[in-house]
Design a protein around this motif. Structure first.
Motif: not given
Length: 378
Positions: A117-124, A165-169
């Motif tokens: 998932e991207d930062k917004d919680g959606h599939p890319f 789900t995204f955690v950090r970059a």
């Protein structure tokens, strides 16, 4: 001329056991003293090859694009990432059961699929990501995106949870983002291919070939100066950058007008300063060459403050490397090897697993190789 010959020869340090044809299970290749350091010796014994069926489907899409692989100690299984750019399915990784023991490699089974998932919680969105590498870290699953120089999309390393789900970059240093005039930044399709996490939790991200400002791609006569970023695994901030000298292209194309290349396609940490690197080349009409090198970052120059390696007059010490395995030289015919993991078989055997990215092509293979690690630096 003599100096060049000696430098090249120093990368080929195989014992007499390397003369055994490695397609025989149990044949061993030993590098006793890479860099002249006998404490870093490594010995690999061939356990076999397994190829997934060409028509194998994974959640309704052809299995393919295996560009990263890592061992999950808690389960004894592996995670693998596909470099599908969310076109055949959502960007994803999945778990694998690799059936390997000291007796050989007998099978690979694909398990659950996990959508990134991207930062917004959606599939890319389609063509908005290019996953190329994956590693288990202390706070999640690290994965590398190659970016897209054509659309000026920068590469990145991110951390995801086991459910995607995204955690950090992690922070991208200056000089890596692509530029429209190609004066600096990544080259298209030659960015973050390699990723490693050390026992202490730090992270290394490596480019396949040089940034535009650092010099040319590999050729048949010259190599390329790739950068490896050293990240603090806790903060996600860059700590240093080192120069990895990618070798020259080892094979001329045998197809008239065909192209060829070479690049750093993967790496894995043995300890906090020694890693194994995969260099994978391709020549049209011939196929792939795949070579494994041990590299040692000790005493390598931190080049994070040097904007252009090609224009710098500073003294730079690159990462040392020593060849430990050439798949063609021991009788194998590798495909597009882009994945590498060190794991434990169910019988406790320490194993090195290599896997190929078939590019979703009918002419390429989802190929796996396994080697028993009979001796290692750790």
């Amino acid at each position: 001329m003599l100096g060049r010959f000696l430098m090249t020869a120093s990368f080929v340090i195989l014992s007499s056991t390397a003369s055994v044809h490695a397609t025989e299970i149990g044949a061993t290749v030993e590098t006793r003293c890479p860099f002249g350091d006998c404490a870093a010796g490594i010995s690999l014994s061939y356990l076999g090859e397994f190829i997934m069926p060409a028509d194998y489907m994974e959640n309704g899409t052809p299995l393919g694009g295996l560009s990263g692989l890592d061992f999950v100690a808690a389960t004894g299984r592996y995670i693998a990432i596909s470099d599908d750019r969310s076109e055949k399915g959502p960007a994803r990784f999945f778990d694998l059961d690799i059936d390997v023991s000291g007796a050989g490699l007998t099978g690979v089974t694909v398990g659950n699929r996990i959508v990134l998932e991207d930062k917004d919680g959606h599939p890319f969105a389609p063509r908005n990501v290019d996953p190329e590498s994956i590693r288990i870290g202390r706070d999640g699953i690290y994965w590398g995106n190659e970016g897209d120089a054509k659309t000026l999309a920068p590469p990145f390393v991110r951390v995801t949870s086991p459910d995607g789900t995204f955690v950090r970059a992690l922070k991208l240093p200056d000089g890596f983002a692509p530029t429209s005039d190609k004066s600096a930044g990544i080259r298209d399709n030659l960015a973050f291919e390699a990723l490693a996490v050390t026992p202490s939790g730090d992270v290394f991200a490596g480019l396949e070939a040089a940034l535009y400002q650092d010099g040319p791609n590999p050729s048949l006569t010259t190599g390329s100066l790739s950068r490896i970023i050293h990240y603090d695994g806790t903060t996600g901030e860059p700590k240093a950058e080192y120069v990895y000298p990618v070798s020259q292209i080892p094979q001329v194309a045998t197809k008239a007008g065909g192209g060829n290349d070479n690049g750093l396609s993967e790496m894995i940490a043995l300890d906090d300063h020694r890693l194994i690197a995969v260099e994978r080349s391709f020549a049209q009409g011939f196929g792939n060459n795949v070579t494994l090198f041990m590299m040692d970052l000790a005493d390598a120059t931190d080049v994070s403050g040097i904007a252009s390696l090609a224009k710098s007059d500073e003294r730079i010490v690159p990462i040392r490397k020593s060849q430990i395995l050439d798949l063609r030289a021991i009788g194998l015919t590798p495909d597009n090897i882009e994945s590498m993991a060190i794991g434990k078989a169910k019988d406790g055997t320490d194993v090195l697993i290599l896997a190929a990215d078939n590019n979703f092509s009918g002419s390429q293979r989802n190929q796996f190789y396994a080697f028993q690690i009979k001796r290692s630096p750790w």
